[in-house]
Design a protein around this motif. Sequence first.
Motif, PDB file in Angstrom:
ATOM      1  N   SER A  30       0.836  -1.211   0.000  1.00 34.15           N
ATOM      2  CA  SER A  30       0.000   0.000   0.000  1.00 34.15           C
ATOM      3  C   SER A  30       0.873   1.264   0.000  1.00 34.15           C
ATOM      4  CB  SER A  30      -1.007   0.001   1.149  1.00 34.15           C
ATOM      5  OG  SER A  30      -0.347  -0.255   2.349  1.00 34.15           O
ATOM      6  N   ALA A  31       2.059   1.190   0.674  1.00 35.37           N
ATOM      7  CA  ALA A  31       2.959   2.359   0.684  1.00 35.37           C
ATOM      8  C   ALA A  31       3.514   2.615  -0.720  1.00 35.37           C
ATOM      9  CB  ALA A  31       4.099   2.131   1.676  1.00 35.37           C
ATOM     10  N   ALA A  74       0.848   4.045  -2.871  1.00 31.37           N
ATOM     11  CA  ALA A  74       0.613   5.461  -2.524  1.00 31.37           C
ATOM     12  C   ALA A  74       1.746   6.341  -3.053  1.00 31.37           C
ATOM     13  CB  ALA A  74       0.487   5.590  -1.013  1.00 31.37           C
ATOM     14  N   LEU A  75       2.972   5.809  -2.942  1.00 31.32           N
ATOM     15  CA  LEU A  75       4.159   6.551  -3.393  1.00 31.32           C
ATOM     16  C   LEU A  75       4.074   6.872  -4.885  1.00 31.32           C
ATOM     17  CD1 LEU A  75       6.581   7.350  -1.658  1.00 31.32           C
ATOM     18  CD2 LEU A  75       7.815   5.388  -2.580  1.00 31.32           C
ATOM     19  N   SER A  79      -4.406   5.842  -2.301  1.00 35.05           N
ATOM     20  CA  SER A  79      -4.264   6.856  -1.254  1.00 35.05           C
ATOM     21  C   SER A  79      -3.399   6.342  -0.099  1.00 35.05           C
ATOM     22  CB  SER A  79      -5.666   7.207  -0.753  1.00 35.05           C
ATOM     23  OG  SER A  79      -5.605   7.738   0.519  1.00 35.05           O
ATOM     24  N   TRP A  80      -2.776   7.304   0.610  1.00 32.96           N
ATOM     25  CA  TRP A  80      -2.010   6.940   1.814  1.00 32.96           C
ATOM     26  C   TRP A  80      -2.921   6.399   2.912  1.00 32.96           C
ATOM     27  CZ3 TRP A  80       3.012   6.241   2.347  1.00 32.96           C
ATOM     28  CH2 TRP A  80       3.869   6.810   1.388  1.00 32.96           C
ATOM     29  N   TRP A  81      -4.230   6.634   2.778  1.00 33.36           N
ATOM     30  CA  TRP A  81      -5.164   6.147   3.797  1.00 33.36           C
ATOM     31  C   TRP A  81      -5.070   4.629   3.960  1.00 33.36           C
ATOM     32  CZ3 TRP A  81      -6.800   9.102   7.363  1.00 33.36           C
ATOM     33  CH2 TRP A  81      -7.000  10.463   7.104  1.00 33.36           C
ATOM     34  N   TRP A  82      -4.714   3.928   2.861  1.00 31.66           N
ATOM     35  CA  TRP A  82      -4.590   2.460   2.961  1.00 31.66           C
ATOM     36  C   TRP A  82      -3.450   2.074   3.898  1.00 31.66           C
ATOM     37  CZ3 TRP A  82      -8.424  -0.468   1.686  1.00 31.66           C
ATOM     38  CH2 TRP A  82      -9.324  -0.029   0.717  1.00 31.66           C
ATOM     39  N   VAL A  83      -2.367   2.868   3.870  1.00 27.07           N
ATOM     40  CA  VAL A  83      -1.232   2.606   4.769  1.00 27.07           C
ATOM     41  C   VAL A  83      -1.682   2.816   6.220  1.00 27.07           C
ATOM     42  CG1 VAL A  83       1.166   3.208   5.333  1.00 27.07           C
ATOM     43  CG2 VAL A  83       0.354   3.406   2.968  1.00 27.07           C
ATOM     44  N   PHE A  84      -2.393   3.935   6.439  1.00 30.51           N
ATOM     45  CA  PHE A  84      -2.898   4.205   7.791  1.00 30.51           C
ATOM     46  C   PHE A  84      -3.817   3.081   8.261  1.00 30.51           C
ATOM     47  CE2 PHE A  84      -2.098   8.790   6.605  1.00 30.51           C
ATOM     48  CZ  PHE A  84      -1.006   8.916   7.449  1.00 30.51           C
TER      49      PHE A  84
END
Length: 277
Positions: free
Chosen positions: A37-38, A41-42, A47-52
Amino acid sequence: MFYYITNTWEKIIASLYCTMWKHKNIVPILLVLGIISALLALFAVSSWWWVFLVVFVWLGITTWGSFDVRQSYFTDVFYKKQRESRRRIALTFDDGPTPMTLEILTLLKQYQAKATFFCIGKQINKHPDIFRKIIEEGHTIGNHTMNHSKGFGFLNAHQVEQEIDSCDASINDIVPHKPRFFRPPFGVTNPSVAKAVQETKHHVIGWSNRSLDTLITDENKIFDRVSRRLVPGDIVLFHDTSNKTLRVVVRLLEYMQQENFESVTVDELLNLQAYEH
Ligand SMILES: [Zn+2]
């Protein structure tokens, strides 16, 4: 036929759950999901929301696994006898020995019940005679650390091991037993506890029926909570530290007599060795 299929699926799911639901399996899965996911997102694919979300799930599972001793998430925990066919349960008392333990012992004798006492090392040093009496009366004892530190959950593996070894030493000063049962303070398990019990070769003993006798002030509520949920195979958690618990235990033993429940030691219920000789 339908029952057979359901039963088989239940068994498959239960065994998958038992083998997969472990810290050592979940962490690599979440790590891979986190990296994927990072990367996505990168490169602005998602979205970075998946990392969160992955971090949030990891935090949630870790907290749940740490505080719910029945999850066996970090290490194997014996918390009840599954599929117990006889009406047997195991009463357990933590945080003693204290003068209150003597009152509990009198009661247990009166109702011909056996129990398991998870003792704190420094309490054993304070009340060696009471500790000896627990064993003389045919009950089982287990290790509940030397100091029962409030920060137990934050100790490293070496410190947990020291807590366990010191408590074993206090026990060994009085009786020629090395207990195999260990109950972590507050039921906390984490990687440090898992590593320590692997080194010291203790079985972690949890509970399936928690009285919350140190938190709930109304003894009627404590009695109702324990008695309504009591089923064969249960390991019941009390503390031999207050008059309130004593009054609840009188009622519970009376209730158990009416309902034909028998209280046996944890080793008898689980068919395990309580001591290393
Ligand atoms: Zn405790």
